[in-house]
Design an enzyme around this catalytic site. Sequence first.
Site, PDB file in Angstrom:
ATOM      1  N   HIS A 131      -9.318   1.247   5.388  1.00  0.00           N
ATOM      2  CA  HIS A 131      -8.019   1.523   6.014  1.00  0.00           C
ATOM      3  C   HIS A 131      -8.206   2.568   7.117  1.00  0.00           C
ATOM      4  O   HIS A 131      -8.990   3.512   6.956  1.00  0.00           O
ATOM      5  CB  HIS A 131      -7.015   2.016   4.959  1.00  0.00           C
ATOM      6  CG  HIS A 131      -5.608   2.000   5.473  1.00  0.00           C
ATOM      7  ND1 HIS A 131      -5.135   2.964   6.336  1.00  0.00           N
ATOM      8  CD2 HIS A 131      -4.598   1.122   5.283  1.00  0.00           C
ATOM      9  CE1 HIS A 131      -3.879   2.665   6.645  1.00  0.00           C
ATOM     10  NE2 HIS A 131      -3.528   1.560   6.021  1.00  0.00           N
ATOM     11  N   LYS A 162       0.127   4.222  -0.232  1.00  0.00           N
ATOM     12  CA  LYS A 162      -0.501   5.428   0.342  1.00  0.00           C
ATOM     13  C   LYS A 162      -0.260   6.598  -0.629  1.00  0.00           C
ATOM     14  O   LYS A 162      -0.244   6.384  -1.833  1.00  0.00           O
ATOM     15  CB  LYS A 162       0.012   5.673   1.760  1.00  0.00           C
ATOM     16  CG  LYS A 162      -0.097   4.404   2.613  1.00  0.00           C
ATOM     17  CD  LYS A 162       0.172   4.602   4.073  1.00  0.00           C
ATOM     18  CE  LYS A 162       0.028   3.259   4.797  1.00  0.00           C
ATOM     19  NZ  LYS A 162       0.201   3.354   6.240  1.00  0.00           N
ATOM     20  N   GLY A 196       3.112   2.708  10.698  1.00  0.00           N
ATOM     21  CA  GLY A 196       4.068   3.789  10.460  1.00  0.00           C
ATOM     22  C   GLY A 196       4.821   4.226  11.704  1.00  0.00           C
ATOM     23  O   GLY A 196       5.468   5.269  11.716  1.00  0.00           O
ATOM     24  N   GLU A 237      -4.785  -4.525  11.041  1.00  0.00           N
ATOM     25  CA  GLU A 237      -3.784  -3.471  11.147  1.00  0.00           C
ATOM     26  C   GLU A 237      -4.019  -2.684  12.440  1.00  0.00           C
ATOM     27  O   GLU A 237      -4.855  -1.771  12.464  1.00  0.00           O
ATOM     28  CB  GLU A 237      -3.892  -2.507   9.964  1.00  0.00           C
ATOM     29  CG  GLU A 237      -3.603  -3.132   8.620  1.00  0.00           C
ATOM     30  CD  GLU A 237      -3.072  -2.105   7.627  1.00  0.00           C
ATOM     31  OE1 GLU A 237      -2.088  -2.409   6.948  1.00  0.00           O
ATOM     32  OE2 GLU A 237      -3.607  -0.979   7.563  1.00  0.00           O
ATOM     33  N   SER A 249       4.106  -1.768  10.345  1.00  0.00           N
ATOM     34  CA  SER A 249       5.559  -1.807  10.514  1.00  0.00           C
ATOM     35  C   SER A 249       6.176  -3.170  10.176  1.00  0.00           C
ATOM     36  O   SER A 249       7.110  -3.610  10.852  1.00  0.00           O
ATOM     37  CB  SER A 249       5.956  -1.357  11.923  1.00  0.00           C
ATOM     38  OG  SER A 249       5.530  -0.023  12.161  1.00  0.00           O
ATOM     39  N   GLY A 263       5.207   1.570   4.520  1.00  0.00           N
ATOM     40  CA  GLY A 263       6.526   2.164   4.292  1.00  0.00           C
ATOM     41  C   GLY A 263       7.497   1.270   3.528  1.00  0.00           C
ATOM     42  O   GLY A 263       8.139   1.713   2.567  1.00  0.00           O
ATOM     43  N   ASN A 306       0.871  -1.184   0.000  1.00  0.00           N
ATOM     44  CA  ASN A 306       0.000   0.000   0.000  1.00  0.00           C
ATOM     45  C   ASN A 306       0.904   1.229   0.000  1.00  0.00           C
ATOM     46  O   ASN A 306       1.475   1.580   1.029  1.00  0.00           O
ATOM     47  CB  ASN A 306      -0.887  -0.032   1.254  1.00  0.00           C
ATOM     48  CG  ASN A 306      -1.709   1.236   1.408  1.00  0.00           C
ATOM     49  OD1 ASN A 306      -1.790   2.058   0.490  1.00  0.00           O
ATOM     50  ND2 ASN A 306      -2.309   1.398   2.577  1.00  0.00           N
ATOM     51  N   GLU A 329      -6.520   4.999   7.981  1.00  0.00           N
ATOM     52  CA  GLU A 329      -6.245   6.385   7.585  1.00  0.00           C
ATOM     53  C   GLU A 329      -7.451   7.003   6.890  1.00  0.00           C
ATOM     54  O   GLU A 329      -7.738   8.190   7.060  1.00  0.00           O
ATOM     55  CB  GLU A 329      -4.984   6.425   6.695  1.00  0.00           C
ATOM     56  CG  GLU A 329      -3.728   6.193   7.528  1.00  0.00           C
ATOM     57  CD  GLU A 329      -2.557   5.593   6.771  1.00  0.00           C
ATOM     58  OE1 GLU A 329      -2.575   5.577   5.531  1.00  0.00           O
ATOM     59  OE2 GLU A 329      -1.614   5.121   7.450  1.00  0.00           O
TER      60      GLU A 329
HETATM   61  P1  13P Z   1       3.448   0.638   7.618  1.00  0.00           P
HETATM   62  O1  13P Z   1       3.937  -0.654   7.021  1.00  0.00           O
HETATM   63  O2  13P Z   1       4.131   1.848   7.081  1.00  0.00           O
HETATM   64  O3  13P Z   1       3.405   0.583   9.118  1.00  0.00           O
HETATM   65  O4  13P Z   1       1.907   0.794   7.140  1.00  0.00           O
HETATM   66  C1  13P Z   1       1.033  -0.258   7.297  1.00  0.00           C
HETATM   67  C2  13P Z   1      -0.220   0.075   6.561  1.00  0.00           C
HETATM   68  O5  13P Z   1      -0.965   0.945   6.956  1.00  0.00           O
HETATM   69  C3  13P Z   1      -0.501  -0.673   5.318  1.00  0.00           C
HETATM   70  O6  13P Z   1      -1.797  -0.444   4.862  1.00  0.00           O
END
Ligand code: 13P
Length: 248
Positions: free
Chosen positions: A92, A15, A170, A164, A209, A231, A13, A94
């Site tokens: 998600h 983002k 993150g 998640e 992460s 990330g 992802n 976010e």
């Molecule tokens: P990270 O791997 O950056 O922690 O993000 C996880 C995520 O939100 C994937 O959708």
Amino acid sequence: MQTNNRRQLVAGNWKMNGDKTLVKQMQQSLAEASLDNMDVVICPPFPYLELFANTVKLGSQNISQFDSGAHTGEVSVAMLKEFNCHYVIVGHSERRADNNESDAVVALKVEQGLKANLTPILCVGEPEDVRENGTLFDYIAAQLDAVLQQVGIQQFAKMVLAYEPIWAIGTGKTASPTQAQEVHAFIRGYLAKQDTNIAANIVILYGGSVKGSNAQELFSQADVDGGLIGGASLNPEDFLSICQAANQ
Ligand code: 13P
């Protein structure tokens, strides 16, 4: 234990990150890799979907719950189908936070994705205070219930889930393999109350992460079927090492 046909899946992802150069680098790395025992999906921002055409399995990061019309800034499932998208991330954390997407809206988006034969990757996960106050499982159950009530358990045969935990996204603070397994087992058990076969076969990803250094231990947990990667999906080398962990 019930037998299953689950295959490990790693979805990147991006983002709101990446550029045309990264598209090329990622295509090259994936083309050179031999990953026969698992599936890879890339979910880039909308403008980059076309650039990936026919080189990787694609997912979008969002869809509109509407078919078409006066919804400025939204993208429909029909448009995504034209760009060979197979998956869509829904719910998600976010988007739930930035765009006020409620459980009800998330459920409508799952339904919309299914209607178009896209595979929804439905995300669930708790904020840190919920884990601390001991209501973790109720929280996850409520997120699942909203979608179960909208589409019914049978549709879960055409879906992927992603656990998640918000506190792990993150932050560099990964859930331990034991913490991840505990919630994944809860989710599978919760679905099994309605259909044991669907529960045994649904792919449940862990996200938060995930890195090359922790992927293998996470993915080797009994109910963890791969990862949803933020990330680390922006660095072809890191992403490949996570895919290789799932390929074993
Ligand atoms: P990270 O791997 O950056 O922690 O993000 C996880 C995520 O939100 C994937 O959708």
